[in-house]
Design an enzyme around this catalytic site. Structure first.
Site, PDB file in Angstrom:
ATOM      1  N   CYS A   1      18.034 -24.475  -9.447  1.00 37.60           N
ATOM      2  CA  CYS A   1      18.103 -23.132  -9.768  1.00 37.60           C
ATOM      3  C   CYS A   1      19.043 -23.031 -10.938  1.00 37.60           C
ATOM      4  CB  CYS A   1      18.902 -22.308  -8.641  1.00 37.60           C
ATOM      5  SG  CYS A   1      20.420 -22.010  -8.571  1.00 37.60           S
TER       6      CYS A   1
ATOM      7  N   GLN B   1      -3.207  -5.070  11.995  1.00 38.45           N
ATOM      8  CA  GLN B   1      -2.102  -4.504  12.793  1.00 38.45           C
ATOM      9  C   GLN B   1      -2.242  -4.631  14.191  1.00 38.45           C
ATOM     10  OE1 GLN B   1       0.939  -3.097  11.920  1.00 38.45           O
ATOM     11  NE2 GLN B   1       0.348  -2.974   9.708  1.00 38.45           N
TER      12      GLN B   1
ATOM     13  N   SER C   1       0.866  -1.306   0.218  1.00 39.45           N
ATOM     14  CA  SER C   1       0.159  -0.091  -0.071  1.00 39.45           C
ATOM     15  C   SER C   1       0.979   1.264   0.049  1.00 39.45           C
ATOM     16  CB  SER C   1      -0.763   0.122   1.189  1.00 39.45           C
ATOM     17  OG  SER C   1      -0.248  -0.043   2.342  1.00 39.45           O
TER      18      SER C   1
ATOM     19  N   HIS D   1      19.743 -18.334  -7.118  1.00 36.63           N
ATOM     20  CA  HIS D   1      19.878 -19.363  -6.383  1.00 36.63           C
ATOM     21  C   HIS D   1      19.130 -19.189  -5.120  1.00 36.63           C
ATOM     22  CE1 HIS D   1      21.331 -22.757  -3.812  1.00 36.63           C
ATOM     23  NE2 HIS D   1      21.476 -21.921  -2.867  1.00 36.63           N
TER      24      HIS D   1
ATOM     25  N   ASP E   1       6.791 -13.000   1.836  1.00 33.94           N
ATOM     26  CA  ASP E   1       7.513 -12.093   0.976  1.00 33.94           C
ATOM     27  C   ASP E   1       8.637 -11.813   1.916  1.00 33.94           C
ATOM     28  OD1 ASP E   1       5.900  -9.999   2.101  1.00 33.94           O
ATOM     29  OD2 ASP E   1       7.562  -8.723   1.155  1.00 33.94           O
TER      30      ASP E   1
ATOM     31  N   CYS F   1      20.267 -28.815  -6.242  1.00 38.12           N
ATOM     32  CA  CYS F   1      19.612 -27.575  -6.394  1.00 38.12           C
ATOM     33  C   CYS F   1      19.047 -27.507  -7.923  1.00 38.12           C
ATOM     34  CB  CYS F   1      20.332 -26.337  -6.047  1.00 38.12           C
ATOM     35  SG  CYS F   1      19.439 -24.696  -6.053  1.00 38.12           S
TER      36      CYS F   1
END
Ligand SMILES: [Zn+2]
Length: 396
Positions: A347, A213, A95, A377, A291, A345
């Protein structure tokens, strides 16, 4: 909960852990999911094709940064963020509230030399937040309506309600006022969203998530959930200045609010995902979306993730020989290490066969290619971890 253009389907649960499918106008997101952060319309060091190769389902864009640069006139002339950055998968925008407060504070520190937490460059009123750009000092104001309007012009798939990311250091009295404001702003965002038929300026459906919040106060967090759940947002998010960074505090808050959150809506733990273990914990606490800027930033600073998800006594556990699951690629011990960052891995960096020894060399010589290889990675590592958690939940 269903609608033609946005839906979330909870496929399976195990304890509090959840596996689901979220459908947006730009495609499907399988949860749990880690979402890379593309601050100014770019995940640092990568282009959109690289990001696709990390198998990211969805990325973030930052409203504050995009509003200042390139600005919303350019954004609209370029057809919105998806077209601008050649990313045809889902995008979530914050936001702007978090950056307005944190970057505004940073300016205050710099200009008057004080270490006061709340600086003169940010003024929070009942209507919104007045702040100065960290780029040129110009004055701007964000209100709930302005924040949603900017997100409509960015054209994201998921928008976040405007809020005050309350620092944990604030006393209860301040937190009470702050939460009242955040809750009023959530209602204002909801109404503005409805007024515009839940659509971007490009005509695509946009969902809106409300943010819970209330700092580290149980009474306020409970009050916040109640308010957010009373509005029919498409998803519910946990916010706060230190969510994801003060993990004991984050876990405590999650325990309070998880039972009060609707089962049929996606749950987003904002800013959580600095270390692999954080994702495992967040999923175990009943959250679906994560995130954090840290995996990419850590990669650029020489910290690369190593470790794996194991099942112990029927529980997923992250294990690594390194503290926090991170190796320091600059260490002398890797000078002639011909192994990969991590065996197995998938990646692009590990698949191409780049060794620890070579990556150390690139890091030490500050070669630009290092930033891309390291970032690929770390991001793929976090996304793969959420894929493994999802498989574990679905296979139980
Ligand atoms: Zn790798």
């Amino acid at each position: 909960m269903a609608n033609k253009e946005f839906s979330f389907k909870l496929l399976k649960t195990k304890g509090k852990m959840r596996a689901g499918t979220m459908t947006t106008p730009h495609g499907v997101v399988q949860t749990p999911i880690f979402m890379p952060v593309g601050t100014v319309g770019s995940v640092k060091a990568l282009d959109s094709a690289d990001v696709k190769n990390t198998q990211a389902h969805i990325i973030l864009g930052n409203t504050y940064h995009l509003y200042l640069r390139p600005g919303m006139q350019t954004m609209q002339e370029m057809g919105g963020l998806h077209a601008f950055m050649q990313w045809d998968k889902p995008i979530l925008t914050d936001s702007g509230g978090f950056q307005v407060l944190s970057l505004g504070d940073a300016i205050a520190h710099k200009q008057d030399g004080s270490s006061q937490k709340s600086g003169p460059s940010v003024k929070i009123s009942d209507d919104g937040v007045e702040f100065r750009s960290h780029l040129d000092g110009s004055k701007h104001t964000f209100t709930p309506e302005k924040s949603i309007q900017i997100q409509r012009e960015i054209g994201s798939d998921i928008m976040m309600a405007f809020d005050e990311a309350l620092p944990d250091s604030k006393p209860h009295e301040y937190a009470v006022d702050s939460l009242a404001k955040t809750n009023r702003w959530a209602t204002a965002c909801y109404e503005y969203w409805e007024k515009h038929d839940r659509r971007s300026v490009y005509g695509t459906y946009q969902s809106l998530f409300g943010i819970i919040q209330g700092g580290l106060f149980e009474d306020l967090r409970r009050e916040a959930v109640e308010h957010i759940v009373s509005l029919d947002f498409d998803g519910v998010a946990l916010g706060g200045e230190t969510v994801g960074y003060d993990l004991d505090g984050t876990r405590r808050v999650m325990e309070w609010i998880e039972p009060l959150m609707p089962k049929e809506k996606p749950r987003y733990a904002m800013g959580m995902g600095m270390n692999p273990i954080d994702l495992v914990d967040g999923v175990k606490m009943g959250f679906d979306m994560f995130d954090c800027v840290a995996p990419a930033r850590l990669a650029r600073n020489g910290s690369l993730y190593v470790g794996s998800l194991e099942i112990e006594n029927g529980e997923p556990v992250f294990q690594s020989e390194f503290k926090n699951g991170r190796m320091s690629i600059g260490a002398a011990a890797y000078t002639t290490d011909s192994g990969l960052i991590q065996e197995g891995c998938d990646c692009e960096t590990c698949k191409a066969g780049y060794t620890r020894g070579y990556l150390r060399h690139l890091y030490k010589t500050k070669e630009l290619s290092y930033f891309r290889l390291a970032t690929q990675h770390n991001l793929r590592f976090m996304i793969r971890l959420t894929e493994q958690l999802r498989s574990y939940i679905l296979e139980q």
